[in-house]
Design an enzyme around this catalytic site. Structure first.
Site, PDB file in Angstrom:
ATOM      1  N   ASP A  85      -0.192   8.338   3.901  1.00  9.68           N
ATOM      2  CA  ASP A  85       0.869   9.282   3.564  1.00  9.68           C
ATOM      3  C   ASP A  85       1.592   8.737   2.340  1.00  9.68           C
ATOM      4  O   ASP A  85       1.867   7.540   2.263  1.00  9.68           O
ATOM      5  CB  ASP A  85       1.826   9.417   4.747  1.00  9.68           C
ATOM      6  CG  ASP A  85       2.924  10.419   4.465  1.00  9.68           C
ATOM      7  OD1 ASP A  85       2.598  11.543   4.051  1.00  9.68           O
ATOM      8  OD2 ASP A  85       4.105  10.074   4.645  1.00  9.68           O
ATOM      9  N   THR A 105       4.770   9.420   0.799  1.00  5.18           N
ATOM     10  CA  THR A 105       6.187   9.056   0.885  1.00  5.18           C
ATOM     11  C   THR A 105       6.437   8.028   1.986  1.00  5.18           C
ATOM     12  O   THR A 105       6.111   8.258   3.150  1.00  5.18           O
ATOM     13  CB  THR A 105       7.057  10.306   1.146  1.00  5.18           C
ATOM     14  OG1 THR A 105       6.760  11.276   0.142  1.00  5.18           O
ATOM     15  CG2 THR A 105       8.536   9.964   1.108  1.00  5.18           C
ATOM     16  N   ASP A 156       4.806   7.257   8.616  1.00  4.72           N
ATOM     17  CA  ASP A 156       6.065   6.656   9.057  1.00  4.72           C
ATOM     18  C   ASP A 156       6.337   6.831  10.542  1.00  4.72           C
ATOM     19  O   ASP A 156       7.348   6.368  11.047  1.00  4.72           O
ATOM     20  CB  ASP A 156       7.246   7.182   8.234  1.00  4.72           C
ATOM     21  CG  ASP A 156       7.427   8.692   8.368  1.00  4.72           C
ATOM     22  OD1 ASP A 156       6.855   9.282   9.310  1.00  4.72           O
ATOM     23  OD2 ASP A 156       8.142   9.281   7.545  1.00  4.72           O
TER      24      ASP A 156
END
Length: 752
Positions: free
Chosen positions: A435, A437, A635
């Site tokens: 991912d 970000t 995250d």
């Protein structure tokens, strides 16, 4: 219902083992201890296991080993079985006690075994020793061997009873059969007046096996100590506010909702949320992040971290085993106690090997005594040697020692692996989806450019942007608000009909104006013409910047561009993973041009752009359908579906409940290089597992026929039971030592 006190019985090693009557723990055989439970609503007929967690129970902890008397240690040592499994603090104290007990039993056995060898036929005939004896040597050997058999060998005898009660066969059964056969048959020979015996075989067998197990426990001790060090991060006492006054109480007495006071230099006792004050907290010992984190009202604090500067108050939200630190320790313990797929096969093989060993011993005795017609002592020598050398101890240690060292090494570098199967499977990863970000970038975008249409100023664009974005928690919204704050722009408070459009932007009415802030796709969907600033947008996208287009009452008036800095280690981590032959893909909600620009900087060719959070799992599945064993790195919050879809879900920079719940691997730091470290660690651990399983299997398969006497008729080569015991123990020590050598992989983890 009446208020009453009722005694239940608890294992001193594990308070979760509860019974309504006295007896012994089914896990370890320790005597259960009576404890009173006070509960006004307790019915006399209630069973202790029904909702016992809700009863008010006297706190029960195992006394630290350092505080135990010799007699207490001795009593507990006589009721410890091999292969005992207990988690938590009691389990670690138990491991420490067991290591000390086995060490003491080993030295006791060694002390007696030396004179036993000296007075035995081995000492007389092989070593040529002629020592004076006040009584017949056979009786002296009986006197010297008996305490070794019943004290040092007791753990094997007791473990055998526990195993047979569970109707299982394990290595303790083999050792018990070997030492009992040698000891009992020697007594028979002594009683009939023979000078021959196997006393030295029984004593040496006990000594060598104890030494092997002591070495094994020492190899696992480093990891246990590392877990204890984590627990030691929690301070013993906490300052809390009681009745308006500051009082100091034991951390174990802090309750959810209590207001805790932190002063500069204090360790945070429990997890909580700041209610008053500002500070910087060093969370490096818990999360691995080296830079102290600024904390203001509303921010979370983690138990075990250290308050650096300011004084703050926070409300306790998680205590005891629910804190992030306790969850980390629990995860590592679960991983260490879990079994890899290869070990499950080895365990099944080991059970059959026990039957083969006992059967082989009986066949060896029958073949040599009844068929070959050798003396009973020779036949018994082959039988005991076969039983002992076939003991699958090394096979049983093959992967648990490697798993213990591997997971411990991972925890040391803030890489938390949930269980042994995961540790093994990480080595199979063929494709990694990253991912963008928060994984490859800092996740903290900054506004770099503001482009305006005619008759609009940058401050006006920011003013309306920040008003619409104020209720959003997206990192880009925060970037807008921070820039407005930096420029000291007053944000309008009259915001109505706010609507979050996931993956696209936001919509609201600000001071009566219809405001839309978001992606090019959102503008296209709303039929908003962006031709006025198209060239500026193309330039920003080519530079790899993320844009937020602002439309007021259906007309585009400006665009804000933000850039999320790429993490220092990101490019190097991607290159190293590609060198391992892994396919790297980046997934992001950004537009294609921005995503491709960032991908080019990082050397990533496969880009999944303009992907909504809920669609990320589809792209992971796409790689899986291509036949690739796929890992997803995110995250752990909005990436949860993709983490769950992946063969291996890796949550980065998170110690959150969601991450721990969803992911197979949790990387406490926000360093993308930790993905590479996890893969390297897994590959190194699996290599050690395979080496150990190969060695243990081949060793057993080759050793059994030699011990049974296959080489005796032609070459006169035979193995006495004590030599078989030594060789068996050496095999176990080699396996344990090879696992410990996994620590050499630490250098490759540090150097990325």
């Amino acid at each position: 219902m009446t208020s009453q006190n009722k005694s239940f019985y608890i294992c001193p090693m594990d308070p979760d083992v509860i019974s309504d009557k006295p007896g012994r723990c089914p896990k370890c055989g320790m005597s259960l201890v009576a404890k009173a439970i006070k509960d006004k609503n307790l019915e006399p007929s209630e069973k202790p296991m029904e909702g016992h967690a809700n009863h008010k129970m006297e706190e029960h902890r195992m006394k630290p080993v350092s505080e135990m008397s010799f007699w207490e240690k001795f009593k507990m040592g006589m009721f410890m079985a091999m292969g005992m499994e207990h988690g938590g603090l009691a389990g670690r104290e138990m491991a420490k006690l067991m290591e000390e007990d086995i060490r003491n039993k080993f030295f006791f056995s060694l002390l007696f075994t030396i004179p036993i060898i000296a007075y035995s036929p081995v000492g007389e005939k092989i070593l040529g020793l002629q020592l004076p004896s006040p009584i017949p040597s056979a009786w002296l050997l009986l006197i010297l061997t008996t305490p070794v058999f019943f004290y040092s060998g007791w753990i094997f005898l007791y473990s055998t009873v526990k195993a047979l009660q569970k109707r299982t066969l394990n290595m303790a059964v083999l050792i018990a059969v070997g030492i009992t056969a040698a000891y009992v048959f020697s007594i028979v020979l002594t009683l009939i007046g023979s000078n021959d015996s196997f006393y030295e075989a029984a004593a040496m067998l006990i000594t060598f096996v104890l030494f092997g197990h002591w070495m094994e426990m020492k190899s696992r001790r480093g990891t246990t100590d590392a877990l204890q060090a984590l627990f030691n991060l929690v301070p013993p006492k906490a300052r809390v506010v009681k009745n308006g006054k500051e009082v100091e109480i034991p951390t174990s007495e802090v309750k959810i909702g209590d207001i805790v006071i932190l002063k500069p230099g204090d360790k945070v006792p429990v997890d909580g949320q700041i209610t008053e004050g500002e500070t910087a907290i060093d969370e490096s010992l818990v999360t691995g992040e080296s830079i102290p984190t600024s904390k203001i009202k509303g921010d979370s604090v983690i138990g075990g971290s250290i308050n650096q500067s300011g004084s703050v108050r926070f409300k306790a939200t998680k205590i005891g085993e629910d804190t992030a630190l306790a969850q980390i320790v629990k995860m590592v313990e679960v991983a260490q106690n879990s079994k890899a797929p290869g070990q499950k096969i080895a365990d099944r093989f080991a059970q059959y090997l026990v039957i083969v060993a006992v059967g082989g011993g009986l066949l060896a005795f029958g073949g040599w005594y009844f068929v070959m017609g050798v003396p009973i002592l020779v036949a018994l020598t082959f039988a005991i040697s076969t039983t002992v050398i076939a003991c699958p101890d090394a096979l049983g240690l093959a992967t648990p020692t490697a798993v213990a060292v591997g997971t411990g090494l991972g925890a040391k570098h803030n890489i938390l692996i949930k269980d042994a199967p995961t540790l093994e499977q990480v080595s199979k990863i063929q494709a990694v989806v990253l991912d963008k970000t928060g994984t490859l970038t800092e996740g903290k975008p900054k506004i770099t450019d503001i482009i305006t249409a005619e008759n609009w100023t940058q401050d006006e664009i920011l003013r309306l942007d920040s008003a619409a974005e104020a209720k959003s928690s997206h990192p880009l919204s925060k970037a807008i608000l921070e820039e407005a704050q930096r420029r000291k722009i007053k944000i309008p408070q009259k915001v109505e009909k706010f609507k979050n459009i996931p993956g696209h932007g936001v919509e609201a009415f600000v001071e009566g104006k219809h405001i839309i802030v978001g992606t090019l796709k959102l503008m296209k969907d709303r039929n908003i013409n962006i031709a006025r600033i198209q060239k500026n947008i193309d330039t920003l996208l080519t530079d790899g910047k993320t844009i937020m287009v602002l439309a007021v009452d259906g007309k585009v008036v400006g665009v804000a561009a933000a850039q999320d800095p790429i993490k220092d280690n990101a490019k190097k981590a991607v290159e190293r993973m590609q060198e391992l032959g892994l396919e790297i893909a980046m997934i992001t909600g950004d537009n294609t041009k921005t995503a491709e620009a960032i991908g080019k900087q990082l050397g990533i060719k496969r880009i999944f752009a303009e992907v909504l959070p809920e669609d990320k799992a589809k792209y992971v599945k796409k790689l899986q359908e291509e036949g690739k064993f796929t890992a997803m790195v995110g995250d752990g919050v909005n990436d949860a579906p993709a983490l769950a879809q992946a063969d291996i879900g890796i949550a980065i920079g998170a110690g959150t409940d969601v991450a721990i719940e969803t992911a197979n691997v949790v990387l406490m730091k926000s360093d993308p290089a930790d993905v590479l470290r996890a893969i390297k660690l897994s590959k190194a651990t699996v290599t050690k597992m395979k080496q150990n399983l190969f060695w243990a299997s081949i060793y057993n398969l080759l050793a059994i026929p030699i011990a049974a006497g296959i080489l005796y008729p032609k070459f006169g080569i035979s193995l006495r039971p004590e030599i078989s015991a030594l060789l068996m123990s050496i095999s176990s020590i080699i396996v344990a030592t090879n696992a410990v050598l996994l620590n050499r992989a630490e250098k490759s983890l540090v150097e990325i």
